[in-house]
Structures are given as C-alpha cells and as structure tokens.
Motif scaffolding. Structure first.
Motif, PDB file in Angstrom:
ATOM      1  N   THR A  93       0.779  -1.359   0.016  1.00 27.28           N
ATOM      2  CA  THR A  93      -0.084   0.005  -0.046  1.00 27.28           C
ATOM      3  C   THR A  93       0.759   1.216   0.017  1.00 27.28           C
ATOM      4  O   THR A  93       0.567   2.354  -0.846  1.00 27.28           O
ATOM      5  CB  THR A  93      -0.980   0.056   1.190  1.00 27.28           C
ATOM      6  N   TYR A  94       2.103   1.308   0.704  1.00 25.05           N
ATOM      7  CA  TYR A  94       2.753   2.462   0.853  1.00 25.05           C
ATOM      8  C   TYR A  94       3.545   2.773  -0.629  1.00 25.05           C
ATOM      9  O   TYR A  94       3.336   3.656  -1.127  1.00 25.05           O
ATOM     10  CB  TYR A  94       3.937   2.151   1.880  1.00 25.05           C
ATOM     11  N   ILE A  95       3.964   1.584  -1.061  1.00 24.18           N
ATOM     12  CA  ILE A  95       4.486   1.828  -2.540  1.00 24.18           C
ATOM     13  C   ILE A  95       3.655   2.400  -3.590  1.00 24.18           C
ATOM     14  O   ILE A  95       3.910   3.296  -4.262  1.00 24.18           O
ATOM     15  CB  ILE A  95       5.103   0.554  -2.889  1.00 24.18           C
ATOM     16  N   VAL A  96       2.323   1.749  -3.489  1.00 26.53           N
ATOM     17  CA  VAL A  96       1.423   2.099  -4.490  1.00 26.53           C
ATOM     18  C   VAL A  96       1.010   3.738  -4.282  1.00 26.53           C
ATOM     19  O   VAL A  96       1.052   4.376  -5.095  1.00 26.53           O
ATOM     20  CB  VAL A  96      -0.105   1.147  -4.525  1.00 26.53           C
ATOM     21  N   GLY A  97       1.032   4.145  -2.808  1.00 30.21           N
ATOM     22  CA  GLY A  97       0.823   5.552  -2.628  1.00 30.21           C
ATOM     23  C   GLY A  97       1.974   6.373  -3.270  1.00 30.21           C
ATOM     24  O   GLY A  97       1.934   7.379  -3.957  1.00 30.21           O
ATOM     25  N   LEU A  98       3.249   5.869  -3.224  1.00 30.90           N
ATOM     26  CA  LEU A  98       4.328   6.659  -3.813  1.00 30.90           C
ATOM     27  C   LEU A  98       4.004   6.863  -5.357  1.00 30.90           C
ATOM     28  O   LEU A  98       4.530   7.748  -5.860  1.00 30.90           O
ATOM     29  CB  LEU A  98       5.676   5.995  -3.359  1.00 30.90           C
ATOM     30  N   LEU A  99       3.776   5.451  -5.820  1.00 30.83           N
ATOM     31  CA  LEU A  99       3.460   5.376  -7.317  1.00 30.83           C
ATOM     32  C   LEU A  99       2.624   6.297  -7.680  1.00 30.83           C
ATOM     33  O   LEU A  99       2.735   7.208  -8.987  1.00 30.83           O
ATOM     34  CB  LEU A  99       3.279   4.157  -8.014  1.00 30.83           C
ATOM     35  N   ILE A 100       1.629   6.786  -7.030  1.00 33.48           N
ATOM     36  CA  ILE A 100       0.380   7.349  -7.293  1.00 33.48           C
ATOM     37  C   ILE A 100       1.035   9.108  -7.328  1.00 33.48           C
ATOM     38  O   ILE A 100       0.490   9.918  -8.048  1.00 33.48           O
ATOM     39  CB  ILE A 100      -0.878   7.451  -6.489  1.00 33.48           C
ATOM     40  N   GLU A 101       1.628   9.000  -6.241  1.00 36.63           N
ATOM     41  CA  GLU A 101       2.174  10.546  -6.359  1.00 36.63           C
ATOM     42  C   GLU A 101       3.029  10.923  -7.550  1.00 36.63           C
ATOM     43  O   GLU A 101       2.914  12.115  -8.123  1.00 36.63           O
ATOM     44  CB  GLU A 101       3.414  10.514  -5.145  1.00 36.63           C
ATOM     45  N   VAL A 102       3.818   9.919  -7.929  1.00 40.77           N
ATOM     46  CA  VAL A 102       4.638  10.219  -9.167  1.00 40.77           C
ATOM     47  C   VAL A 102       3.736  10.329 -10.458  1.00 40.77           C
ATOM     48  O   VAL A 102       3.771  11.105 -11.357  1.00 40.77           O
ATOM     49  CB  VAL A 102       5.659   8.951  -9.519  1.00 40.77           C
ATOM     50  N   TRP A 103       2.550   9.403 -10.440  1.00 40.14           N
ATOM     51  CA  TRP A 103       1.578   9.573 -11.616  1.00 40.14           C
ATOM     52  C   TRP A 103       0.978  10.976 -11.723  1.00 40.14           C
ATOM     53  O   TRP A 103       0.734  11.442 -12.787  1.00 40.14           O
ATOM     54  CB  TRP A 103       0.796   8.321 -11.409  1.00 40.14           C
ATOM     55  N   ILE A 104       0.564  11.503 -10.523  1.00 36.65           N
ATOM     56  CA  ILE A 104      -0.057  12.672 -10.556  1.00 36.65           C
ATOM     57  C   ILE A 104       0.708  13.962 -11.344  1.00 36.65           C
ATOM     58  O   ILE A 104       0.353  14.791 -12.052  1.00 36.65           O
ATOM     59  CB  ILE A 104      -0.468  13.208  -9.185  1.00 36.65           C
TER      60      ILE A 104
END
Length: 334
Positions: A93-104
């Motif tokens: 979950t933490y890593i998906v959160g980081l990837l979403i930050e990058v995606w935004i």
C-alpha cells in the motif's frame, strides 16, 4: 485487554463530540504523528481500541477464527504467517501511494520533487512524496458521498480525489484486508505484543492515510512491526534484528536522497495549473513568469522558507487556479 479497548473507543467518541481535550491530545501526539490533527487522534484511539476489544473473535478458538480456519488448511490461524502477510500488504500500500504521487505529477507535467496543492471550492489539500495524502482523498470522498458531516477541523483530502482516482481506490481493498489479517496476527500473541501490535498497526493505518512511507511516523510503525515479527519468531536469533534495521536504513536513505537531490536551492518554482487569464501575485518578488498551455510557471527567490511560502500561496492562489505545484528547498529546513 478488552476493557482497555472499550475505554479507548469511548475516549475516541468523547474526542469526536467535544473539543475541550483537543489541545491537550494534539500536544501529546504531535511529535508521534508529525503534525497531529484531531482526525489522527480519533483514528489512534478508535482503531487501536477496536483491535484490543475484538481480537478474541479472531483467535483460533474464536467465533470468526474457527470459520476462517475451516475454509482452507492454508488459512489456519498462525500468528507469524498472518503478521508476515500484514507487513507485506502494508508495504504494498505504501509503495502504491508513492507511485500515485509520481503519476499525478507526470499527468500534470510537473517535477515529481514538488508539493502539490489541489483546490475544490473553498477546500484545499496538499500532498508530496515525503508527506502523502493520496489515500486520505479516497476515504474523505467516500465519507462525503455517504453524507456524513465531518468537522472543519479535520482535513479529509477530498480536493485531491480528482487526481488520485482510480488507482487510489486500492485502499478500499487493502485497508480492510490489513485490518482483518492484522487482528488475526495479534490475536494469538502475548498480551504485551498484543498492545504493541495494536499500536503499530494503527500507526500504519494513520500513515497510509496521512504521511506515506517516507514520513517518519511510518518508520516507527514499520520498524515496530518488523521487530515484533522477528522477536516472536521461533527459533529467534539476535541477528534477525539486522533485517528490520537494514530495511529502515534503506527507507531513510531514500527519504533523505529525495529531500536533498530533489531540492531546488536556487529559486522556488511555482507551477500554477489552469490559471485564470488575469493571474495576480501581488506582494511576491517574482523573478520570472513563463506560460505553457494550461500552466503558468513562476520563479520566486530561493531564500524563502518552504512552509511559510506554501501557507501564503494557498490563500493567494485560491480562486485563481485548480491547483499548483511548489518546489522545495531542503536548506530552508536546516
């Protein structure tokens, strides 16, 4: 354990319906949860209390634990197995959160090393790699959609939902999954480990919503979970503690590297998204302005501290854009 759980839940209810304890609780929990808010305090007492109250149901001889074990031999109650799965799900979950930050930021065409502010009417919400609110936006959106009133003192992160969905919806799966698997993991532990696991799991929930993996309260949660996993492992070897230390060291190195190497020490770059035609920045020492399609890039002096500048830009740009990204300068924090 059950009585302590009930007391904690009742205390959370007291915090929710009153305000006379707000300043005291926020002072006590501020450093633990980095900028504590009333919402974090409510989650801390309510979720931790629920773990200590409900765990008997999930023990191997408990009402729910028996049913889970009967579904398949692979689901048989084993505290170490379930704790391992819990830790993996939290990391995921933490890593998906980081990837979403990058995606935004890729979607908006701005640097990943920026703080992003999104507006929704009079509301706003911020997020960054180093302090993420991407999953809070989903929870806030669901609560608002259900018509539940939330106090204005609690930031629900709703303005970010338009940028985080659909990927952030994964939290609606991992959040309850981690809760169920986590409560199974602590149900068979010794009482001391039950309390510690309830605390670290709750801190994990809080940081998944508010902070993310690179925020230091998450380091406390992850380290605590890993240490309990290895300490309660049989046979235990002191050398096993090197693994939690190594994992934490790698996360801290990643956080420091992002903070330092992603820093812009020459000037602050403000990328205004969907600006109005007559964008005004009165009271700022503007070094340059550049317009690009749906963005306006403004350079401001680099000697300004990040947080005061951010707090000034938020009200000044409200109503003039849909959001903005602000570069950071790590030297301003030294």
């Amino acid at each position: 354990m059950n009585i302590i759980g009930i007391i904690m839940i009742l205390f959370a209810v007291l915090l929710a319906v009153t305000s006379f304890l707000d300043s005291t609780i926020l002072t006590l929990t501020y450093h633990l949860m980095e900028g504590s808010s009333k919402g974090k305090s409510l989650i801390l007492f309510a979720v931790m209390g629920s773990f200590l109250l409900l765990y008997p149901l999930f023990q191997s001889n408990g009402l729910i634990g028996k049913r889970i074990s009967s579904l398949s031999p692979s689901l048989k109650i084993d505290d170490q197995k379930y704790l391992k799965f819990t830790i993996i799900a939290i990391f995921f979950t933490y890593i998906v959160g980081l990837l979403i930050e990058v995606w935004i930021r890729i979607k908006l065409g701005v640097s990943i090393f920026t703080m992003f502010v999104s507006y929704n009417g009079n509301e706003f919400s911020t997020t960054a790699l180093t302090h993420s609110h991407v999953f809070k936006s989903v929870l806030g959106y669901v609560i608002h959609s259900m018509g539940i009133h939330i106090s204005s003192t609690i930031n629900t992160g709703v303005p970010l939902a338009q940028y985080t969905v659909p990927f952030s919806l994964i939290i609606l799966i991992t959040f309850p999954l981690i809760y169920i698997v986590g409560i199974i993991a602590l149900s068979e532990k010794r009482d001391l480990y039950k309390v510690l696991l309830a605390f670290f799991l709750t801190l994990s929930f809080i940081t998944m919503l508010d902070g993310g993996m690179l925020d230091y309260p998450a380091w406390i949660a992850i380290t605590g979970l890993l240490i309990i996993y290895y300490v309660s492992k049989k046979p235990f070897s002191p050398r096993d503690l090197y693994k939690p230390a190594l994992i934490m060291a790698l996360i801290i190195i990643l956080r420091v590297s992002i903070s330092v190497f992603g820093s812009n020490t020459d000037f602050h770059e403000v990328t205004v998204i969907d600006p109005v035609a007559n964008l005004t920045l009165n009271g700022y020492d503007v070094l340059s302005i550049q317009k690009e399609e749906n963005k306006t890039i403004v350079e401001l002096p680099g000697d300004l501290s990040d947080k005061p500048l951010l707090l000034k830009l938020v009200p000044d740009l409200k109503g003039q854009c849909s959001g903005f990204a602000l570069s950071w300068n790590y030297k301003a924090w030294i």
